[in-house]
Structures are given as structure tokens and as C-alpha cells.
Write an enzyme that holds these catalytic residues in place. Structure first.
Site, PDB file in Angstrom:
ATOM      1  N   PHE A 185       0.866  -1.177   0.000  1.00 31.71           N
ATOM      2  CA  PHE A 185       0.000   0.000   0.000  1.00 31.71           C
ATOM      3  C   PHE A 185       0.900   1.224   0.000  1.00 31.71           C
ATOM      4  O   PHE A 185       1.549   1.541   1.004  1.00 31.71           O
ATOM      5  CB  PHE A 185      -0.944   0.049   1.198  1.00 31.71           C
ATOM      6  CG  PHE A 185      -1.843   1.262   1.143  1.00 31.71           C
ATOM      7  CD1 PHE A 185      -2.985   1.241   0.359  1.00 31.71           C
ATOM      8  CD2 PHE A 185      -1.525   2.415   1.823  1.00 31.71           C
ATOM      9  CE1 PHE A 185      -3.796   2.370   0.268  1.00 31.71           C
ATOM     10  CE2 PHE A 185      -2.333   3.542   1.742  1.00 31.71           C
ATOM     11  CZ  PHE A 185      -3.473   3.522   0.967  1.00 31.71           C
ATOM     12  N   ASP A 236       9.544   2.921   1.695  1.00 34.57           N
ATOM     13  CA  ASP A 236       8.353   3.706   2.015  1.00 34.57           C
ATOM     14  C   ASP A 236       8.116   3.612   3.523  1.00 34.57           C
ATOM     15  O   ASP A 236       7.583   2.629   4.028  1.00 34.57           O
ATOM     16  CB  ASP A 236       7.148   3.168   1.237  1.00 34.57           C
ATOM     17  CG  ASP A 236       5.870   3.959   1.512  1.00 34.57           C
ATOM     18  OD1 ASP A 236       5.829   4.713   2.500  1.00 34.57           O
ATOM     19  OD2 ASP A 236       4.905   3.801   0.744  1.00 34.57           O
ATOM     20  N   LYS A 271       2.786  11.468   6.762  1.00 31.29           N
ATOM     21  CA  LYS A 271       1.915  11.295   7.925  1.00 31.29           C
ATOM     22  C   LYS A 271       2.426  12.030   9.164  1.00 31.29           C
ATOM     23  O   LYS A 271       2.133  13.199   9.335  1.00 31.29           O
ATOM     24  CB  LYS A 271       1.675   9.817   8.183  1.00 31.29           C
ATOM     25  CG  LYS A 271       0.877   9.144   7.049  1.00 31.29           C
ATOM     26  CD  LYS A 271       0.282   7.838   7.455  1.00 31.29           C
ATOM     27  CE  LYS A 271      -0.428   7.137   6.299  1.00 31.29           C
ATOM     28  NZ  LYS A 271      -1.632   7.841   5.834  1.00 31.29           N
TER      29      LYS A 271
END
Length: 408
Positions: free
Chosen positions: A148, A233, A262
Site C-alpha cells: 500500500f 516507504d 503522515k
């Protein structure tokens, strides 16, 4: 946390009001949050909930951390946006400190996590053409199944989640998908056209899947030996979540490029960044990539305050220490409705006995008991509380999970 006024519309009315006007790209739990502080949120009726999701790690430092709110307030009184057409007085300091924190040379500021991933893809391809010498338009990137990395059309094109990709093609070519945690498959997929291997050190959306010891080190060795980049990531796993600043540090691995997001915005503004070696990020030239809001003064001020919190090491230590509490508590629930779990730091994927309900159903039961979590797939829920959570709050949440599972 001061109770809100009760004169406004209630939860059910607000939820009904969303239906005709909001696109249905999410299926949120039926709770309407009005206020928050630390690890706790409060809904419009004044009910309090322990937030065990923390905005998918965007709220690593809790809701409205005083140092971050103060940094935002001070910057709001001075300057919020110039675009990158001009310099601003906050960006250089932010980039210098973020590079030092992550042990890298250069920083490319962006806004969202998906933008960081897209930027990382562009940088890897440009490096492949300019430095490695891959023929034009032939560069490939190796990715892992069940990944993801975001939801842009390019990114969902190399997803194996049919819900995310079905109906959005045609997709961008140039990606090879191999099983996660399988070095042999990755080795077979890498060839002279490979610009990079792009993986999550821990796969969050897939259920907090943690690879075998040695996998990340093996990816680093493979990419170095075969002359391609290792792009990690760390948008969910980074910035303290797993007990280190970066999850790759668990294997003392240094990728060529790291993608951050984030938590970098402190739960206040969207902030992301691509950080890496000068030889890689240095391939970009003016006009080849950009963002009107990327590196804006407000984002840089908040991002700098986030880096300052991490520079002390306090939050990394808290995640490591409280991660032990989380693991012990989950281990005690195996056989009591929990059939398995994976945890690293303050991050866990918990597999519930399917006979007791789906992950969504378990999340709804926990919500009614004052605990907020989110399901992933099937009967798996994920736990990612703010790094400010206390041991007592963790114990309370795990006790509530036991109650919900054993009374089902």
C-alpha cells in the site's frame, strides 16, 4: 479536555447529512469526533474514546501536541505560503534538520504520502536514465505484492488489492510485482532495466506484516550488487512508530531513498518528503518536478517542530518500551479470541477468530466500549496508538479488547 457545547447537531444527524454530499470513498465508523487532546477524542455528544489508530500514524505525537500547536500558531502569525517561486525563511532549517535526523544528504519536500511516492518513482526513473544509463522509457521498478503506497492511478496500478485498482485503468507500465518477504523472487525480477526496488519495511495496510530477519538487509545487498536503488516507504512505519526513527534501523539498513509523510505533519498539516543520497536526488533540475504547497512555511515550521521532538529520542524509546507492553498484552489474548498477531513498537496487526466477526464488526464493538481502532482485511484489526499513550491506557484498551472478544 474541555467538553464541547451541546447545541449543535448530534452524531446520527451529522452522519445522515454527509450521505448526499460526500463522495463515498470511505466507510468510517459511526462516530463523529468534535474535539481531541493527547490520546483521547470526544464526539459531539461528549463521549470520550481512546484513539488506538492515531490517524494511521499521522498522529504519532497525539492530538494537539503543545509544541506542535505552538509552532503552528507562531507561524500562522507570520507567513503561511509563498510557493516555491520564492524562498522562505523556514524551509532550509527544516530540510537541514530532517536530513540530519534521517542520516541523508538531500530533502525534496512535498505534501501527502502519495505525492512522496510519486516523487520517489520519478526520481528513481530519472536516476536510471541519467546515471545508470537505462535506455529511454525502459526503466522498471520492482514492488511487493499486498503493498500500500497510496491511491493515485500510477500507484494503484501496481497494487494487488482489486478494490483499490479495479475500474481505474489503464495503468502506468514499468512495474514488476513479486511476493513480499521473498528475496529469491526479487532477485529474479531485477535486471539491467531496474531503476529501484520500492517496498514498505513493514506492510501496514496488509495487516502490519513484518518480514523475516535479514530480509531488509538482503534487499539492500541485492540492490547494491545489481546496481539499482533501494527506496523504502516509511510513510506509516517511520518517525518513531516502531521504536526507531526509521523501521529499516531494526536491521541497520540505509536505503538510497526514504519516503516520509503522515507524522511529519504532526496531525496539523499534510507534510511529506523524499530524503536520500545527493547522487540520487541531485538528478532533479528546475522545472522537472514541483509542488505549489510543498515546503510551504507553515509545513516547514510544523515539520521542524516534529523533528525537534524526535531528536530527543524520547518518542522512539516510548514506542520501544510500550511496544513490550503491547506485545505481552496481545500474547495473553491468543486463544481468547485472538488467533495471531504481529507487532513492532507501538504498531500491531491483530487477527481475530473469524467466528467472532469481521474486523469491521470487532472495530464497531470496540467503538461502543470507547476504543477506536480500524480493520484492514478479513478479521484483522490494526493498533497504532499515539506514542504519547500510557501503559495504563494500553492495558485498558487490551482489557476492553478481551471483553469484546470473550463476550461475543
Amino acid at each position: 479536555m474541555t467538553a464541547p457545547a451541546r447545541a449543535g447537531r448530534g452524531s446520527e444527524e451529522l452522519i445522515r447529512a454527509e450521505e448526499p454530499v460526500l463522495a463515498h470513498n470511505y466507510h468510517p465508523l459511526p462516530v463523529v469526533v468534535a474535539r481531541a487532546e493527547g490520546a483521547w477524542v470526544e464526539d459531539v455528544e461528549g463521549r470520550r474514546y481512546l484513539d488506538m489508530l492515531a490517524g494511521y500514524s499521522a498522529l504519532n505525537f497525539g492530538h494537539r501536541h503543545p509544541a506542535l500547536i505552538d509552532a503552528a500558531h507562531r507561524q500562522l502569525d507570520r507567513l503561511t505560503l509563498t510557493s516555491r517561486a520564492f524562498h522562505n525563511d523556514r524551509l532550509a532549517g527544516f530540510a537541514e534538520r530532517l536530513a540530519a535526523l534521517t542520516g541523508t544528504d538531500m530533502v525534496l519536500p512535498m505534501n501527502t504520502g502519495a505525492e512522496a511516492v510519486e516523487s520517489g518513482i520519478k526520481v528513481a526513473r530519472k536516476w536510471a536514465y541519467d546515471v545508470k544509463g537505462v535506455p529511454a522509457d525502459r526503466a522498471t521498478i520492482v514492488v511487493a505484492a499486498d503493498n500500500f503506497h497510496g491511491r493515485t492511478t500510477t500507484i494503484v496500478g501496481f497494487s494487488t488489492d482489486e478494490t483499490a485498482r479495479s475500474g481505474f485503468g489503464p495503468f502506468t507500465p514499468g512495474f514488476r510485482i513479486v511476493p513480499y518477504n521473498d528475496l529469491a523472487a526479487m532477485e529474479a525480477a531485477v535486471d539491467e532495466t531496474t531503476a529501484a526496488v520500492l517496498i514498505e519495511p513493514i506492510q501496514g495496510e496488509a495487516g502490519v506484516l513484518i518480514p523475516d530477519d535479514g530480509y531488509l538487509a538482503g534487499v539492500r545487498e541485492l540492490t547494491r550488487r545489481r546496481g539499482c536503488l533501494f527506496v523504502a516507504d516509511e510513510i506509516q512505519s517511520g518517525l518513531g512508530r516502531t521504536g526507531h526513527t526509521l523501521a529499516v534501523e531494526h536491521e541497520s539498513v540505509v536505503p538510497d531513498v526514504v519516503l516520509l509523510g503522515k507524522a511529519l505533519g504532526g496531525g496539523i498539516v499534510p507534510v511529506s518528503a523524499v530524503v536520500g543520497r545527493r547522487e540520487v536526488l541531485g538528478v532533479l533540475r528546475p522545472g522537472e518536478h514541483g509542488s505549489t504547497f510543498g515546503g510551504n512555511p507553515l509545513a516547514a515550521a510544523v515539520g521542524t517542530a516534529v523533528v525537534e521532538l524526535l531528536e530527543t529520542g524520547e518518542f522512539q524509546r516510548r514506542a520501544a518500551e510500550l511496544g513490550g507492553v503491547l506485545r505481552e498484552g496481545l500474547a495473553s489474548l491468543v486463544g481468547k479470541g485472538v488467533v495471531g498477531f504481529r507487532a513492532r513498537g507501538l504498531w500491531a496487526g491483530v487477527d481475530v477468530d473469524p467466528a467472532l466477526g469481521t474486523g469491521r464488526e470487532v472495530s464497531e464493538r470496540l467503538m461502543r466500549e470507547g476504543i477506536l481502532v480500524k480493520d484492514t482485511h478479513g478479521s484483522t484489526i490494526r493498533l497504532a496508538p499515539p506514542l504519547t499513550v500510557t501503559a495504563d491506557e494500553l492495558a485498558g484498551a487490551l482489557g476492553t479488547l478481551e471483553k469484546v472478544l470473550t463476550s461475543s
